[in-house]
Structure formats: C-alpha cells, structure tokens
Design an enzyme around this catalytic site. Structure first.
Site, short mmCIF file in Angstrom:
data_model
loop_
_atom_site.label_atom_id
_atom_site.label_comp_id
_atom_site.label_asym_id
_atom_site.label_seq_id
_atom_site.Cartn_x
_atom_site.Cartn_y
_atom_site.Cartn_z
N ARG A 233 21.81 0.57 -46.52
CA ARG A 233 21.01 -0.29 -47.42
C ARG A 233 21.67 -1.65 -47.65
O ARG A 233 21.57 -2.23 -48.74
CB ARG A 233 20.82 0.37 -48.79
CG ARG A 233 20.00 1.60 -48.78
CD ARG A 233 18.57 1.36 -48.30
NE ARG A 233 17.77 2.50 -48.63
CZ ARG A 233 17.74 3.63 -47.94
NH1 ARG A 233 18.44 3.73 -46.83
NH2 ARG A 233 16.98 4.63 -48.32
N SER B 287 13.93 4.02 -54.59
CA SER B 287 15.21 4.46 -55.17
C SER B 287 15.80 3.30 -55.96
O SER B 287 16.03 2.23 -55.39
CB SER B 287 16.20 4.84 -54.08
OG SER B 287 15.71 5.90 -53.32
N GLU C 294 20.36 0.01 -56.12
CA GLU C 294 19.91 -0.43 -54.79
C GLU C 294 19.06 -1.69 -54.96
O GLU C 294 19.05 -2.56 -54.11
CB GLU C 294 19.09 0.69 -54.12
CG GLU C 294 18.58 0.28 -52.76
CD GLU C 294 17.69 1.33 -52.08
OE1 GLU C 294 17.97 2.53 -52.16
OE2 GLU C 294 16.70 0.91 -51.46
N1 EPU Z 1 17.25 16.08 -55.80
C1 EPU Z 1 17.44 16.60 -57.04
N2 EPU Z 1 16.41 16.52 -57.94
C2 EPU Z 1 15.24 15.95 -57.62
C3 EPU Z 1 15.03 15.39 -56.33
C4 EPU Z 1 16.08 15.46 -55.43
O1 EPU Z 1 18.50 17.14 -57.37
O2 EPU Z 1 14.33 15.93 -58.48
C5 EPU Z 1 18.36 16.21 -54.82
C6 EPU Z 1 18.10 17.38 -53.90
O3 EPU Z 1 19.29 18.08 -53.71
C7 EPU Z 1 17.70 16.73 -52.61
C8 EPU Z 1 18.52 15.46 -52.66
O4 EPU Z 1 18.47 15.07 -54.04
O5 EPU Z 1 18.04 17.52 -51.50
C9 EPU Z 1 18.01 14.35 -51.78
O6 EPU Z 1 16.65 14.02 -52.12
P1 EPU Z 1 15.74 13.23 -51.08
O7 EPU Z 1 15.66 13.96 -49.79
O8 EPU Z 1 14.47 12.89 -51.79
O9 EPU Z 1 16.55 11.93 -50.75
P2 EPU Z 1 17.36 10.90 -51.64
O10 EPU Z 1 18.78 10.93 -51.19
O11 EPU Z 1 17.15 11.14 -53.10
C10 EPU Z 1 17.08 8.98 -49.93
C11 EPU Z 1 16.71 7.54 -49.95
C12 EPU Z 1 15.20 7.36 -49.98
C13 EPU Z 1 14.60 8.06 -48.76
C14 EPU Z 1 15.01 9.54 -48.78
C15 EPU Z 1 14.57 10.24 -47.52
C16 EPU Z 1 18.55 6.34 -50.99
C17 EPU Z 1 19.04 5.61 -52.19
N3 EPU Z 1 17.32 6.85 -51.08
O12 EPU Z 1 16.69 9.53 -51.20
O13 EPU Z 1 14.92 5.97 -49.88
O14 EPU Z 1 13.19 7.96 -48.74
O15 EPU Z 1 16.46 9.63 -48.83
O16 EPU Z 1 15.33 9.80 -46.43
O17 EPU Z 1 19.27 6.43 -50.00
C18 EPU Z 1 14.53 3.97 -51.08
O18 EPU Z 1 15.55 3.55 -50.56
O19 EPU Z 1 13.84 3.28 -51.88
C19 EPU Z 1 14.11 5.34 -50.80
C20 EPU Z 1 13.05 5.91 -51.38
#
Ligand code: EPU
Length: 346
Positions: free
Chosen positions: A171, A241, A341
């Site tokens: 990012r 995010s 971010e």
């Molecule tokens: N989780 C929780 N509670 C929740 C939701 C998620 O504990 O309510 C935990 C779970 O363990 C889950 C983990 O968070 O496995 C990861 O969640 P998710 O797969 O939704 O991914 P993320 O790490 O939260 C990142 C990116 C997103 C991108 C997704 C999918 C960043 C800051 N965010 O989110 O990017 O869509 O992965 O690849 O890296 C963005 O940058 O605006 C964005 C939406």
C-alpha cells in the site's frame, strides 16, 4: 481542456462523503493542460498560485479531508487506453490516470488480458492505483506496472518513472511518501499476460474449481466477496480499510501469541523468510471491542472492523475522533500503534 471551479464542494470527490469545500478545484484533460496551469499562464484566478496549498487527488477513496481545503485541489481527467505492444504472451497498455479502475479491469478481461481480475471492484482510478499500490486477494498493482508517466509539478515537464524507481511496497509508493506533491500521474503503463494463469491461493478464492476456470469467474468471486464484506461507498461513506495491517517484530509477535493463540498473521513480505510478521488489524480492532460501535455519526463497520463509515452527515472531526479512540485502545491492549492507510489532509 482546463476547468477551474471556486469554493467547490468535494462531497462527490471523497468516498467518505464528507461535505468539505476546496477554494479551487482544477481539472485537466492532458499533461499540457496541467503544465499550462502550473505555469499560471492566462488565468487570472492563478495570480496567487504559489502561496496556496496544492493537492492532487484521484478517486478520493483513500482520503480523509479533516477540514475545508484552502488551496487548489487538482484532479486528472486524462482518459484513454492505448495498446503499445503485444508479443511473447504479454500486452503493454498505457492508460489515462482518470480511467475508472474497475472499468479498466473489466475491459482487460473482455480483451483477453489477465492478472487484474483479483483487483476487481476496488474503488479507485488508474493513477491512484499506482500511488496507493492497491492490493487485494493476493495481487498488487505493482506486479503489473512497468512505468508511470507524470508531470513534475515544480517544472511542468513530463517525467517517466520505472517500476523500480516508484518504491512500491505494501500500500505504498514514493508518490504517497517522499514524492508527495511533487508529481502528477498522467498515465500508467501496464504489462499483462495474454494467457490466463489463475492466482487463487488467497482464502476465499482457493475453493474455486480449477477445471475450466476463467478470469471472469475469478472476477465474479472477488466481487461477491467484496460485496459481502465491504460497504458500498455510495450507500455508506467509507474509504475501504482505514488502517494498514500492522507489521511487527517476531519477538513482539511471539509475546502476543502466548496470550492470543488465535491471532491471524502472515509473513510480512509475503514470504516465510521475513522475520517481521503482519497481523490482522481487523482482528485487533474487534478484540479491542470496536466492531460495530460508533462515536457520534462515525462508525466501525459491523462486517469488517477495518472499515470506518460515515453513518450519515458525519463531520471530519467525528471520523478523526473515532480513529484516534481505536488507535488508543489497540495500543493499550496489544502495544501496537495502528497506522492509517488513508491519507489525512490537514
Ligand atoms: N477479521 C476479524 N474480524 C472481522 C473481519 C476480519 O477478526 O470482522 C480477521 C479475520 O481473521 C480475517 C482477517 O481479519 O481472516 C483478514 O480479513 P480480510 O480477509 O477481510 O482482509 P483484511 O486483512 O482485513 C485486506 C486489505 C483489504 C483487502 C482484503 C482482501 C489491508 C489494509 N486491507 O483486509 O483491502 O480487500 O485484505 O485481500 O491490507 C483496502 O485496502 O481498502 C482494502 C479493503
């Protein structure tokens, strides 16, 4: 063409939907128009340019305006997708910074060019995708960017940066940090494979059947996943995010693991050799008790706590206060300082 508007509401230009105003809003269609604006020729409005602040925005989907902007907001209207070359299984495309990201992704799949399907539905424009090195579902924009065409905002001259010069990482790019304000991106040059090679290691995609799988299938699945987790900015203002997934030392991680054995984590650099560990900010925020909570008209999304939302009519101060309260609690509980971010515009 160059368009300049005065005392202009930025509500439609920030996905939080905050009703802030720019003293001037400047839109240009070509690099030459931008150079003309920068050299201040011919427009009486620009006589005091140089004493006012200037900031270039993309789709406004990763920005937090903390107040009215007393300066020039620049926005690209540079459009067009140009095929520069196609050989040895790859196509080279030069794309205008103002092209809508997801429309571009759909266009590539329709034309038999692949790789971007995992990045479907990200609310962005092509130029901003390079600034932010957008990423999702195991793919990052940087893996497909060959070079970036810009205008140097200090000289008005065109400049091309190679991928290596852009300093891309999670990012991040030099445009977002040490070059912030120095270059306006006019075009991004992509190299894409013309044979589809599925990238479905990411959880959520890995259960797709591999037999006969198409890029459109992957795109459909990514769209379904995003819609199930992330609020649509036109319905509920948000900037995706709000925080980065923090990267911590192995020692810090080991000590957290003692207390929280289920903490979701990944190797920081996407490879198991890294000694740093990336942990899930969504999980930290949920554990700190913020999931689904609100402060004033700013809230934490119930399905994905990494996303802060404008519950309707929120002021910038309300979003800032909510983010600060989350940072404080996560820091207290885990000793981790969450970093935004989104870019704060003070
Ligand atoms: N989780 C929780 N509670 C929740 C939701 C998620 O504990 O309510 C935990 C779970 O363990 C889950 C983990 O968070 O496995 C990861 O969640 P998710 O797969 O939704 O991914 P993320 O790490 O939260 C990142 C990116 C997103 C991108 C997704 C999918 C960043 C800051 N965010 O989110 O990017 O869509 O992965 O690849 O890296 C963005 O940058 O605006 C964005 C939406």
């Amino acid at each position: 063409m160059l368009t300049i508007k005065t005392n202009y509401s930025l509500k439609a230009h920030n996905s939080f939907g905050l009703d802030v105003k720019a003293r001037y809003f400047v839109e240009y269609e070509t690099a030459e128009d931008l150079a003309e604006f920068l050299s201040s020729s011919g427009t009486l409005e620009l006589s005091n340019f140089g004493t006012l602040e200037l900031f270039h925005i993309g789709s406004g989907s990763d920005l937090l305006f903390t107040k009215d902007f007393d300066g020039y907001i620049l926005h690209s209207a540079v459009k067009g997708i140009e095929k520069l070359d196609e050989r040895e299984g790859r196509v080279l495309l030069r794309v205008g910074a103002a092209e809508n990201w997801d429309e571009f992704v759909a266009w590539t799949i329709a034309h038999g060019y692949y790789g971007l399907e995992n990045l479907s539905l990200i609310p962005s424009e092509v130029g901003a995708a390079a600034v932010q090195n957008i990423g999702a579902y195991g793919a990052e924009a940087k893996d497909f960017i060959v070079s970036v065409d810009c205008v140097d905002m200090h000289t008005g001259q065109p400049v091309r940066h190679t991928n290596g010069e852009c300093g891309f990482s999670y990012r991040r790019s030099n445009y977002k940090e040490q070059w912030c304000g120095q270059f306006a991106i006019t075009h991004v040059i992509f190299s894409l494979p013309t044979e589809f090679e599925p990238n479905i290691r990411y959880k959520g995609l890995s259960d797709l059947p591999t037999d006969g799988l198409t890029a459109q299938d992957v795109r459909n699945k990514v769209i379904e996943l995003r819609r199930s987790k992330l609020p649509e900015p036109s319905q509920l203002g948000n900037a995706g995010s709000f925080f980065l997934n923090p990267i911590i030392t192995a020692e810090h991680f080991d000590s957290l693991l003692q207390q929280y054995p289920d903490i979701p984590h990944y190797p920081a650099a996407g490879n198991t050799l890294s000694s740093m560990v990336k942990v899930s900010a969504a999980w930290l925020i949920e554990k700190a008790g913020w999931k689904g909570r609100s402060l004033g008209r700013a809230g934490v999304y119930h399905n994905q706590p990494l996303v802060l939302v404008n519950l309707g009519g929120a002021t910038p101060d309300e979003i800032v206060a909510l983010a600060a309260a989350i940072v404080k609690d996560v820091e207290q509980m885990f000793g981790i300082a969450l970093k935004p971010e989104v870019i704060y515009l003070e």
